[in-house]
Scaffold this active site. Structure first.
Site, PDB file in Angstrom:
ATOM      1  N   GLY A 469       0.834  -1.205   0.000  1.00  0.00           N
ATOM      2  CA  GLY A 469       0.000   0.000   0.000  1.00  0.00           C
ATOM      3  C   GLY A 469       0.858   1.239   0.000  1.00  0.00           C
ATOM      4  O   GLY A 469       2.081   1.199  -0.071  1.00  0.00           O
ATOM      5  N   GLY A 471       0.521   5.810   1.025  1.00  0.00           N
ATOM      6  CA  GLY A 471      -0.262   6.934   1.505  1.00  0.00           C
ATOM      7  C   GLY A 471       0.326   8.229   1.024  1.00  0.00           C
ATOM      8  O   GLY A 471       1.135   8.273   0.096  1.00  0.00           O
ATOM      9  N   GLY A 472      -0.073   9.321   1.670  1.00  0.00           N
ATOM     10  CA  GLY A 472       0.387  10.634   1.257  1.00  0.00           C
ATOM     11  C   GLY A 472       1.854  10.855   1.535  1.00  0.00           C
ATOM     12  O   GLY A 472       2.445  11.794   1.028  1.00  0.00           O
ATOM     13  N   GLY A 474       4.370   8.094   1.605  1.00  0.00           N
ATOM     14  CA  GLY A 474       5.315   7.081   1.176  1.00  0.00           C
ATOM     15  C   GLY A 474       4.670   5.775   0.756  1.00  0.00           C
ATOM     16  O   GLY A 474       3.457   5.630   0.718  1.00  0.00           O
ATOM     17  N   VAL A 476       4.454   1.554   1.409  1.00  0.00           N
ATOM     18  CA  VAL A 476       4.540   0.624   2.540  1.00  0.00           C
ATOM     19  C   VAL A 476       4.906  -0.765   2.015  1.00  0.00           C
ATOM     20  O   VAL A 476       4.288  -1.273   1.072  1.00  0.00           O
ATOM     21  CB  VAL A 476       3.207   0.575   3.320  1.00  0.00           C
ATOM     22  CG1 VAL A 476       3.319  -0.416   4.476  1.00  0.00           C
ATOM     23  CG2 VAL A 476       2.852   1.959   3.837  1.00  0.00           C
ATOM     24  N   LYS A 489       7.714   1.759   5.960  1.00  0.00           N
ATOM     25  CA  LYS A 489       7.285   2.880   5.125  1.00  0.00           C
ATOM     26  C   LYS A 489       8.501   3.599   4.555  1.00  0.00           C
ATOM     27  O   LYS A 489       9.414   3.969   5.273  1.00  0.00           O
ATOM     28  CB  LYS A 489       6.417   3.856   5.913  1.00  0.00           C
ATOM     29  CG  LYS A 489       5.927   5.034   5.063  1.00  0.00           C
ATOM     30  CD  LYS A 489       4.648   5.677   5.552  1.00  0.00           C
ATOM     31  CE  LYS A 489       4.797   6.374   6.857  1.00  0.00           C
ATOM     32  NZ  LYS A 489       3.610   7.148   7.236  1.00  0.00           N
ATOM     33  N   ASP A 585      -5.200  14.775  10.628  1.00  0.00           N
ATOM     34  CA  ASP A 585      -5.654  14.091   9.404  1.00  0.00           C
ATOM     35  C   ASP A 585      -6.444  12.834   9.747  1.00  0.00           C
ATOM     36  O   ASP A 585      -6.176  11.750   9.230  1.00  0.00           O
ATOM     37  CB  ASP A 585      -4.448  13.753   8.525  1.00  0.00           C
ATOM     38  CG  ASP A 585      -4.860  13.469   7.078  1.00  0.00           C
ATOM     39  OD1 ASP A 585      -6.003  13.809   6.715  1.00  0.00           O
ATOM     40  OD2 ASP A 585      -4.053  12.928   6.319  1.00  0.00           O
TER      41      ASP A 585
END
Length: 778
Positions: A469, A471-472, A474, A476, A489, A585
């Site tokens: 996966g 995210g904003g 980096g 994973v 990450k 967030d």
């Protein structure tokens, strides 16, 4: 573009009307057809002319007024005029029009002041003469032509005269067409009706003829006068996609279907507009995804880059190659770095020779060894002065030693370079912060220090198949470290802001130990990109569990327990740490679920420490639209109530299974999830938006949870409860409803671990924590 000659003025009318296609309704007059798009069945090319939407041949492939015909590899506008170019960016249409009969002479009996007037109607369609692109051309002798608007105000005029002796015309029509046998005048574009007047001067010679043309000014010099009377001539039309203007509070319009497009009013049409691709994009703005990113690196003549060019979304990055510095956007802007000027920085203590983009380092003559270290070059001693044999033997011996030692020296140099590179990255990634944590608490230091070698082994050198996966902040990876499954990450982009986000997350999570907060196991700062190691949460995010296909999602009991666990985590961060931590967030994709569906709050890259003597702090805006506190968005002041607002939106998402960042109500107002949910709550119509599964499984607690969500999303922060109050309300609600899943007590080990972490956090002095927050601002 059309040639006109006439004995009477009515022939001017008939000829000029051929300039434009037959009358059509404006594009905005038929909204039912506005959804037409260029499908796979639509003709995309006729001969060598492309047919972009909104133009089209087959029904359903064009917008009203933009239908064209393809016959014998010729593209025709309403079966009259041949099209030889369609330009979406400029909104122009280049067409040819066949000549009109010119055999009739100009009347010879007109007196001065006896004018003939002809009206030419454009009928309000999507086409008009392109501004500044066409000229009115008159070829003849002793003839004057005037172009006027409906008020008979003169727009332009010209007169053509000939010598009484020689009535021959010039054979080439030059761009200036100065008035001898030929004259030209500009045409003001954008009018619906033009009036054309002409006259013959008294005393003109018998048999006088005059021909009127409208022609593309740029191509006027390409035609001889005798050829103009036989050829179909080019004219430039301009069009708009709609007769309405762009909305004053928006840069887009319904016709601009590409997400990377904008609306712009036309200067030729009163109230009309066209669509254009945004800067850095090119293509068709009237199609979904029609505007594509321009790879600027493929067009250096337009986007100059004389270094390393890297394409980005909507732009490009141009930088000097390794070993050079300067301005890569201009020729010779990248200058070679003279490494020999700074021998200590580049580790050369021998003879340094600068090379383009690099340098060469070697020991001086008469020495040997390692020139990259101080004292590494050793003087060669001659045991037998004056003896050539001894010199040859000693030289051979030295060469043998160098040859044997070369692999070991090279290996040593490589190890030293790797070591220096790791030290550089360690400082660049704020490794002093990690050293501070180690000095304050040995337990944190022992579990935080993880080498790059260990992480490469755990992820098979960060194999692509190990990605689970992103995210904003980096990508994973899933790995196995010390027989435990972990999540690692890694930042996608090497910019200082990303690095600061990682270090901010280290500083926060290293001091937090809560069963509903994802656990940080360690970090590695030996690489250019910092790496963080977490416990692996195997059951994905709350977002993916909520927004699955089908009518059944998480049970209501699980949703109520999850929202309580998130409240516990936020209450702990706000109230139980030595210095309050605001997440900034909170959203469903940042809540992870383990095998037992226990909630784990994650992604602390945007979080901030807030000194306990302050209630808030002014920062740059960060968060996710739909969850973002409006007061924080407009004022930039971050408080604990900003997390409360995001928590309220998350609660509404759990109740409704609606995505806050894309939700719009269907009642015509287009309200977002928060305002629509609150309105239905006040009107007693919650059943219109609550998830049917929740309505079926709920046992009387839905109304109270909905009321809590509404009060958490009040516009003013002071009207919202604290997260501690929210936690108590949810625990009391679970106790009242006898929901055992909500009141699962902490184990003794978890309570002890949480207490130890809080004590560790309080060992830091106030000055150190304020310095830590100031060093890594958001």
């Amino acid at each position: 573009m059309v040639a006109i000659s006439s004995r009477g003025v009515m022939m001017f009318s008939a000829s000029l009307l051929l300039l434009l296609p037959p009358p059509v309704a404006a594009a905005a007059a038929a909204p039912a057809a506005a959804a037409a798009t260029a499908g796979t069945h639509c003709t995309s090319k006729c001969g060598n002319i492309s047919i972009p939407f909104p133009f089209g041949v087959e029904p359903g492939c064009f917008r009203p007024g933009f239908n064209v015909t393809c016959a014998d590899d010729m593209l025709l506008l309403h079966n009259i005029s041949e099209i030889f170019d369609i330009n979406l960016a400029n909104g122009t249409l280049d067409i040819y029009v066949q000549r009109v009969d010119q055999s009739l002479p100009v009347p010879q009996t007109h007196d001065i002041g006896n004018w003939d007037v002809v009206g030419v109607g454009l009928d309000g369609g999507p086409y008009t003469l392109a501004a500044g692109r066409n000229k009115l051309v008159v070829i003849g002798c002793d003839v004057q032509a005037l172009l006027m608007d409906v008020s008979e105000d003169v727009l332009s005029t010209c007169a053509a005269f000939c010598s009484p002796i020689n009535k021959k015309l010039y054979q080439v029509a030059s761009p200036d067409c100065s008035g001898v046998g030929c004259c030209q005048a500009p045409i003001l574009a954008g009018l619906d009706v033009y009036l054309l007047q002409f006259r013959r001067f008294n005393g003109s010679w018998s048999g006088n003829q005059a021909t009127v043309y409208i022609v593309d000014a740029d191509l006027l010099s390409s035609y001889r006068m005798d050829e103009m009377q036989e050829a179909a001539l080019p004219v430039v039309l301009e069009w708009v996609i709609s007769n309405s203007t762009c909305q004053s509070n928006s840069t887009t319009a319904p016709e601009c279907r590409s997400s990377n497009s904008f609306c712009k009013n036309s200067t030729a049409f009163r109230g009309g507009h066209r669509c254009h691709c945004s800067e850095g994009y090119d293509g068709n703005p009237y199609l979904v995804d029609g505007c594509k990113d321009i790879d600027e690196c493929k067009f250096p003549e337009i986007y100059p880059c004389f270094g390393d060019c890297n394409n980005t979304i909507g732009g490009y990055l141009c930088q000097c190659p390794l070993g050079f510095e300067g301005d890569a956007s201009v020729p010779t802007g990248c200058k070679d770095v003279d490494e020999c000027v700074h021998p200590d920085a580049h580790s050369c203590y021998g003879i340094c020779k600068n090379l383009p983009g690099s340098f060469q380092c070697q020991c001086p003559q008469g020495t040997y060894g390692d020139p990259t270290t101080k004292g590494g070059c050793i003087t060669i001693k001659n045991s037998f002065p004056g003896s050539k044999i001894a010199l040859v033997v000693s030289s051979g011996f030295i060469l043998l030693i160098v040859a044997l030692a070369a692999p070991f020296i090279t290996h040593k140099i490589q190890l030293r370079r790797v070591k220096r590179l790791k030290e550089k990255f360690f400082k660049q990634n704020h490794g002093l912060l990690l050293q501070q944590l180690i000095s304050q608490n040995t337990d944190i230091g022992e579990r935080m220090i993880i080498t790059l070698r260990e992480l490469e082994k755990a992820t098979d050198n960060f194999d692509k198949t190990r990605e689970v996966g992103g995210g904003g902040h980096g990508v994973v990876y899933k790995g196995i470290l010390n027989l435990h499954v972990v999540a690692i990450k890694k930042s996608k982009i090497v910019v200082q802001r990303e690095i600061d986000d990682f270090i901010n997350e280290v500083a926060i999570l290293s001091q937090v130990n809560h069963r509903n907060v994802v656990k940080l196991l360690g970090c590695c700062l030996e690489t250019e990109v910092p790496l963080l190691v977490y416990e692996f949460i195997s059951n994905g995010t709350l977002y993916h569990h909520l927004h699955v296909e089908g009518a059944i999602s998480l049970s209501w009991d699980d949703r109520l327990r999850i929202v309580l666990e998130v409240a516990r985590a936020l209450s702990y961060l706000h109230s139980s740490t030595s210095m309050p931590i605001y997440h900034r967030d909170i959203k469903s994709s940042n809540v992870l679920l383990d095998d037992s569906l226990t909630a784990k709050v994650s992604d602390f890259g945007a979080s901030r420490y807030i000194p306990i003597d302050q209630t808030g702090v002014t920062t740059a805006i960060q968060g996710t639209f739909g969850y973002l506190d409006p007061m924080y968005y407009y004022t930039g002041r971050l408080t604990a109530k900003s997390d409360v607002f995001s928590f309220g939106v998350l609660t509404m998402e759990l109740l409704t299974r609606k995505k806050p960042f894309v939700y719009r109500s269907g009642d015509g107002d287009g309200d977002g999830l928060v305002s629509h949910f609150s309105s239905l709550f006040r009107e007693g119509k919650l059943a219109d938006i609550i998830d049917p599964q929740v309505m079926e499984e709920g046992n009387g607690d839905i109304q109270e949870v909905a009321a809590l969500a509404v009060v958490c999303t009040k516009l003013k922060g002071e009207d919202r409860p604290t997260m501690r109050e929210v936690e108590l309300i949810l625990e009391n609600l679970c106790a009242k409803m006898h929901n055992t899943s909500c009141t699962t007590p902490y184990s003794r080990d978890q309570i002890l671990a949480q207490g130890v972490t809080q004590e560790v956090s309080r060992q830091y002095t106030m000055e150190e924590e304020i310095e830590l927050s100031a060093r890594y601002p958001r």
